[in-house]
Design an enzyme around this catalytic site. Structure first.
Site, short mmCIF file in Angstrom:
data_model
loop_
_atom_site.label_atom_id
_atom_site.label_comp_id
_atom_site.label_asym_id
_atom_site.label_seq_id
_atom_site.Cartn_x
_atom_site.Cartn_y
_atom_site.Cartn_z
N THR A 153 -113.41 -73.72 43.01
CA THR A 153 -113.13 -72.75 41.66
C THR A 153 -113.83 -73.65 40.59
OG1 THR A 153 -111.06 -73.94 41.43
CG2 THR A 153 -110.93 -71.67 42.44
N LYS A 179 -109.96 -78.64 47.89
CA LYS A 179 -110.44 -78.32 46.54
C LYS A 179 -109.49 -78.53 45.61
CE LYS A 179 -109.72 -74.97 44.43
NZ LYS A 179 -108.77 -74.96 43.11
N THR A 190 -101.36 -80.67 44.62
CA THR A 190 -102.02 -80.59 43.55
C THR A 190 -103.29 -79.81 44.23
OG1 THR A 190 -102.50 -82.89 43.42
CG2 THR A 190 -100.83 -82.05 42.24
N GLU A 276 -111.32 -81.28 35.87
CA GLU A 276 -112.18 -80.59 34.96
C GLU A 276 -112.66 -81.02 33.61
OE1 GLU A 276 -110.04 -76.13 36.26
OE2 GLU A 276 -109.29 -77.14 34.56
N ASN A 402 -110.91 -74.19 30.43
CA ASN A 402 -109.61 -73.54 30.70
C ASN A 402 -109.45 -72.56 29.47
OD1 ASN A 402 -107.93 -74.90 33.15
ND2 ASN A 402 -108.74 -76.44 32.12
#
Length: 407
Positions: A153, A179, A190, A276, A402
């Protein structure tokens, strides 16, 4: 044991395929299929979030009921979480489609999803994707790599590895893909990770090995403190290596557990380092704690702290932030005794000892903190237990990624 090239197709008897199903993304593959003609013993560990995605509920039942498993179907883009009865039916219909095309029972198909929460999926896209993948199934490295890429993702790169080891004179293999980049927080897991092995092992011992190694691997990582609804780690063992089935603990079991730990350890580090927006892997190593649980708690408190994560990003040796995170962890200790240093490939510098700061060269410390992996070394001087946790720095890009994730 040695690391070899490959991922989920490295172990004997496992094939994989991927395809562009346009579930949410376009212009990239977003679905995978992993398949073993031989029935597999399966074990899984799943999110402890009370809000569980439909695939987690489906998979947990299959693993707990000790059904032989042949296949995993997974997609990225939409999580199939918070989707009610329709989401549950999507899981069943996905399994039925794969079962019909592969001529296997529907309860031998595990289903996984990752992506946006609260969106309904189009079953026709999933079914078409499965129809496209079945003829493409292959045991090649490329097929395994394609599968690893298909469930990305916000990941910046695919994550896979494999190890080879011996059990009872037979060469055995474990391969894996994973992932995960955001919504990464301890206490299982997680992320999504699928592990394949050609070892013959009983369901009970496979489950025991998985639950043991996850404690000090996937459960010791955090990116952002958010625990996902979809987190799943599943292991399939098809027995094609030809070893005598492992049914009791001993040398054979120890070899398998060691290899499984190595896979989970390396994959956990990959996930933490690819958080991220991250620019660095942040490791906290706590040693000489009074108990193992306290060592784990202290290490996780450090890597979960937003202030310590920002400190790593800013390359600022503001050690008070680490001390603060240790102090609110809930573990009782004497701050006058602990010793704290930071290290990386550039060197090491002592920051705090015997209750007071140590003079250090700021420029040298900044250089240490500017590397791709930064390690906080914490000596509690209370006992002999140790633990390691992995996280990443907190950057501006985390917020950017995000803030518009759904779009």
């Amino acid at each position: 044991m040695k690391i070899i090239e490959g991922g989920v197709t490295a172990a004997k008897g496992f094939k994989a395929a991927s395809t562009e199903a346009n579930i949410k993304y376009s212009g990239r593959e977003d679905m995978l299929l992993i398949y073993s003609e031989s029935p597999c013993t399966a074990a899984g560990v799943f999110t402890s979030n009370v809000v569980k995605a439909a695939p987690v509920v489906w998979d947990k039942k299959i693993c707990d009921d000790i059904h032989p498993v042949h296949a995993i179907v997974a997609n990225s883009g939409i999580a199939n979480a918070c989707t009610g009865e329709e989401g549950k039916k999507i899981c069943e219909d996905t399994a039925i489609c794969a079962a019909n095309l592969l001529d296997i029972p529907k309860d031998s198909v595990l289903v996984a999803s990752t992506g946006v929460i609260g969106m309904q999926m189009d079953i026709s896209k999933l079914e078409k994707g499965i129809e496209q993948m079945v003829p493409k199934l292959s045991d090649s490295l490329e097929a395994g790599t394609g599968a690893a890429k298909a469930i990305m993702t916000t990941d910046t790169h695919n994550k896979q590895m494999a190890v080879e080891f011996e059990v009872g004179g037979k060469t055995c293999t474990i391969g894996a893909l994973a992932k995960g980049s955001g919504m990464i927080h301890p206490n299982m897991c997680t992320m999504l990770s699928f592990v394949t092995t050609d070892v013959a092992i009983s369901h009970e011992l496979l489950k025991q090995a998985l639950k043991k190694v996850v404690v000090d691997t996937f459960n010791m990582i955090s990116v952002d403190g958010d625990m996902s609804t979809n987190d799943s780690l599943m292991v399939l063992a098809n027995g094609e290596a030809g070893n005598e089935e492992i049914t009791e603990k001993g040398e054979a079991y120890d070899s398998f557990e060691e290899a499984l730990y190595k896979i989970c350890y390396e994959m956990a580090r990959m996930l933490a380092g690819d958080g991220e927006g991250a620019t660095a892997l942040f490791t906290a190593h706590v040693k000489n704690a009074d108990t193992k649980d306290n060592a784990r708690t202290l290490a996780k408190s450090v890597i979960c702290s937003s202030l310590t994560k920002a400190m790593i990003y800013g390359h600022d040796a503001n050690f008070g932030r680490i001390l603060c995170a240790l102090g609110y962890s809930g573990v009782a200790f004497d701050p006058e005794k602990i010793e704290l240093s930071i290290e990386s490939s550039k060197g090491s510098v002592l920051l705090f000892k015997d209750g007071k700061p140590i003079d250090f060269e700021e420029e040298y410390a900044t250089g240490i903190l500017s590397e791709k992996e930064v390690i906080a070394q914490v000596d509690m001087k209370m006992g002999s237990e140790e633990a390691t946790a992995w996280g990443c720095d907190l950057t501006y890009d985390y917020v950017k990624i995000n803030a518009d994730y759904r779009s």
